[in-house]
Design a protein around this motif. Structure first.
Motif, mmCIF file in Angstrom:
data_model
loop_
_atom_site.group_PDB
_atom_site.id
_atom_site.type_symbol
_atom_site.label_atom_id
_atom_site.label_comp_id
_atom_site.label_asym_id
_atom_site.label_seq_id
_atom_site.Cartn_x
_atom_site.Cartn_y
_atom_site.Cartn_z
ATOM 1 N N GLY A 100 0.781 -1.125 0.031
ATOM 2 C CA GLY A 100 -0.027 -0.213 0.172
ATOM 3 C C GLY A 100 0.557 1.328 0.055
ATOM 4 O O GLY A 100 0.555 2.129 0.040
ATOM 5 N N THR A 103 0.268 3.991 -3.362
ATOM 6 C CA THR A 103 -1.041 4.424 -2.770
ATOM 7 C C THR A 103 -1.510 4.878 -2.312
ATOM 8 O O THR A 103 -2.118 6.298 -2.331
ATOM 9 C CB THR A 103 -2.239 3.575 -3.043
ATOM 10 N N LYS A 107 -1.901 8.829 -3.036
ATOM 11 C CA LYS A 107 -3.272 10.457 -2.252
ATOM 12 C C LYS A 107 -1.823 11.741 -2.108
ATOM 13 O O LYS A 107 -2.475 12.532 -2.178
ATOM 14 C CB LYS A 107 -3.653 8.992 -1.644
ATOM 15 N N CYS A 135 -3.777 -0.115 -10.802
ATOM 16 C CA CYS A 135 -4.779 -0.744 -9.279
ATOM 17 C C CYS A 135 -4.621 0.493 -8.538
ATOM 18 O O CYS A 135 -5.392 1.316 -7.571
ATOM 19 C CB CYS A 135 -4.011 -1.586 -8.319
ATOM 20 N N VAL A 136 -3.306 0.947 -7.976
ATOM 21 C CA VAL A 136 -2.811 2.421 -7.404
ATOM 22 C C VAL A 136 -3.036 3.265 -8.065
ATOM 23 O O VAL A 136 -4.140 3.796 -7.863
ATOM 24 C CB VAL A 136 -0.970 2.431 -7.872
ATOM 25 N N LYS A 139 -7.075 3.295 -7.119
ATOM 26 C CA LYS A 139 -7.411 2.778 -6.094
ATOM 27 C C LYS A 139 -7.209 4.965 -5.446
ATOM 28 O O LYS A 139 -7.629 5.452 -4.455
ATOM 29 C CB LYS A 139 -6.317 3.044 -5.051
ATOM 30 N N CYS A 140 -6.855 5.829 -6.976
ATOM 31 C CA CYS A 140 -5.928 7.543 -6.443
ATOM 32 C C CYS A 140 -7.123 8.207 -6.703
ATOM 33 O O CYS A 140 -7.826 8.898 -6.358
ATOM 34 C CB CYS A 140 -5.147 7.948 -6.762
#
Length: 169
Positions: A100, A103, A107, A135-136, A139-140
């Motif tokens: 994680g 991400t 962010k 995916c990163v 997720k943002c």
């Protein structure tokens, strides 16, 4: 402008030449470099020269573990006039993948650009084969915009890519 960003587990700050050994762990790793546009770094001196060449306006940050100070990655968020957006990029030492961190750092870079650069339009892209990076990005909060391509800086390889956009009020 403050160039120090704190998250739950990370401290994001400008890269320094003192970070070269940690940085070489990922910029010299062919697995990490697979979908990156930059060439594979061969030695610490190349890394030091790159760090020395960084201009403040490129908004490149080291990702440091708060608990141990180790630099585990880097990222940037800089304005690209050709797409009229702030483009997000990141890179992480593979020993720290799937935890994680990317991400969390991404962010934080977006929020920093929003707060400090008045950024409202954002863009990001990844090689289609690099699904973890996708995916990163999602997720943002980015939304898929279109397919495209990008190439390594030396032109040795071109990747089919997914391109994303995000607008923040």
């Amino acid at each position: 402008m403050d160039r120090l960003i704190e998250t739950g587990r990370l401290l994001l700050r400008p890269l320094t030449v003192d970070d070269a050994v940690d940085v070489f762990e990922w910029v010299g790793d062919p697995v990490v470099n697979r979908y990156m546009p930059y060439p594979l770094y061969q030695d610490i001196e190349e890394v030091k020269n790159w760090i020395r060449s960084i201009h403040e306006e490129s908004n490149i940050f080291a990702f440091c573990l708060k608990d141990m100070g180790k630099v585990i990655g880097s990222g940037s968020i800089s304005y690209k006039s050709e797409i009229n957006a702030y483009e997000l990029g990141y890179n992480l030492n593979k020993a720290f993948w799937k935890k994680g961190y990317a991400t969390e750092a991404a962010k934080a870079l977006i929020q920093w650009a929003y707060d400090n650069l008045n950024a409202r339009e954002f863009a990001a892209k990844h090689a289609n084969a690099n699904t973890a990076s996708g995916c990163v990005i999602r997720k943002c909060g980015f939304a898929f915009a279109h397919y495209g391509q990008y190439s390594k800086y030396d032109g040795s390889e071109t990747f089919d890519a997914s391109c994303y956009r995000m607008h923040l009020e």
